[in-house]
Write a protein that holds these residues in place. Structure first.
Motif: not given
Length: 123
Positions: A108-113
């Motif tokens: 949940n600390e990452f904005n894009y996947w």
């Protein structure tokens, strides 16, 4: 809007190597810290490795230290994960992710996947 596309997955025998790539487009990708995560069958997604937006700092999960190397090109548009000495427990879908937070380890600390790429290591 940053878009990430992984490639390079496949099937390899124990002890073999694979190189994953993540191509980025859109947004200000060059200012993001980048990471690889993986999700083994039936398990939660887990952190693998990360590289700072500068390309100069990296950190790894203990399970891959000494075997995997993360890097990004000088233009900061591609991130690679070189995986050596692969083990069956490395089998997973591998995801590329971007964040503006350094030392981020949680999903949940990452904005894009990216969409993920399958890596299968046979024994």
């Amino acid at each position: 809007q940053v878009q990430l596309v992984e490639s390079g997955g496949g099937m390899v025998q124990t002890g073999g190597s694979l190189r994953l790539s993540c191509a980025a487009s859109g947004g200000t990708f060059s200012s993001y810290n980048m990471a690889w995560f993986r999700q083994p069958p039936g398990k939660e997604r887990e952190f693998v490795a990360a590289v700072a937006w500068t390309g100069r700092n990296t950190y790894y999960a203990d399970s891959v230290k000494g075997r995997f190397t993360i890097s990004r090109d000088s233009l900061k548009t591609t991130v690679a994960l070189q995986m050596n000495s692969l083990k069956p427990e490395d089998t997973a879908v591998y995801y590329c992710a971007a964040t503006n937070k350094w030392l981020a380890l949680k999903v949940n600390e990452f904005n894009y996947w990216g969409q993920g790429t399958q890596v299968t290591v046979s024994s």
